[in-house]
Enzyme design. Sequence first.
Site, short mmCIF file in Angstrom:
data_model
loop_
_atom_site.label_atom_id
_atom_site.label_comp_id
_atom_site.label_asym_id
_atom_site.label_seq_id
_atom_site.Cartn_x
_atom_site.Cartn_y
_atom_site.Cartn_z
N SER A 111 103.79 44.47 10.02
CA SER A 111 104.95 45.35 10.06
C SER A 111 104.49 46.76 10.43
O SER A 111 103.93 46.96 11.51
CB SER A 111 105.71 45.30 8.73
OG SER A 111 106.99 45.88 8.86
N GLU A 202 107.40 40.30 16.60
CA GLU A 202 108.37 39.95 15.55
C GLU A 202 109.10 41.22 15.18
O GLU A 202 108.68 42.33 15.49
CB GLU A 202 107.67 39.35 14.33
CG GLU A 202 106.68 40.26 13.62
CD GLU A 202 107.33 41.21 12.61
OE1 GLU A 202 108.34 40.83 12.00
OE2 GLU A 202 106.81 42.33 12.44
N HIS A 272 108.79 38.69 9.31
CA HIS A 272 109.43 38.97 8.04
C HIS A 272 110.30 37.80 7.57
O HIS A 272 110.70 36.96 8.36
CB HIS A 272 110.32 40.21 8.16
CG HIS A 272 109.60 41.49 8.37
ND1 HIS A 272 109.00 41.84 9.56
CD2 HIS A 272 109.39 42.54 7.52
CE1 HIS A 272 108.46 43.04 9.45
NE2 HIS A 272 108.67 43.48 8.23
#
Length: 298
Positions: A111, A202, A272
């Site tokens: 992330s 992502e 996630h």
Amino acid sequence: MNLCQPPAPLQPGDLLYVIAPSGALREFTAFHQGVAIWRDRGYQVELSPGFDERWGYLAGTDVQRRQQLQIALNHPRCRGLLCARGGWGGARLLENWSWQLTEPKWLIGFSDITSLLFSLSQQGISGVHAPLLTTLAAEPDWSVQRLFDWVEGRSVAALSGKGWGGGQTDGLLLPANLTVATHLIGTPLQPNLSNGVILALEDVGEAPYRIDRMLTQWRLSGLLQQVKGIALGRFSQCDPPPNIPSFTVEAVLRERLGDLDIPIVAELPFGHDGVNAALPVGVMAQLDGDRGILRIKS
């Protein structure tokens, strides 16, 4: 980017440091569960001083968070850095700062940690796009074992997704959060994609039009046209806003990527809100867009 080398394999008993380079810690139960998983494996896990600080939405000031990072890097016995959580703030640490490494160390997270992983790869060191301490306990056993296998020097199994065609290619794997990576375009942290990169993307919480906007920036910059293949993980909480005309996120991805004439594999188990299979940064990988397979070759 150039080929990166993973640090020397970890082994139980090694010392690892917890750092919080991004957002303020909020998920304390999940965090301690993640720490326990590493300790149960036999690792010494040290919590960096100030890991639970708060400065607005950040885990302390930039100076405090850089200090955590530097303490871990300078510690002679520390073999790796475990990131507590994502959020935002990692890129702020990299302004007017450079890695001071006496030896390669593992960096594990995803992330917002994308910025740190990109920066470390510019030093020729392969970090791991993998669960944070706040997300590790939610992983299935095979995903946790995959992470341990990789950092302890063993091979990992291929991942299967949905092939969108384009044949097969080999390249340097570059996993990233799309939003974080997009905001690094035009900065010194932007990787060189012209020498054979498989981009693995992502994201979370981005409406389809924002995914469109980001991918259009990649197209206009000429970066997407340079990559050899694209591996797509989970785009969670990216549903269209209710009662507003919209494409689905899959429709946006297909429309913005489908004309690149390269192998593309979607629905791979990383990202996630679900399984987040560990992906090393800057190592050789093979992407099969027809069979829907991503394989780590190192």
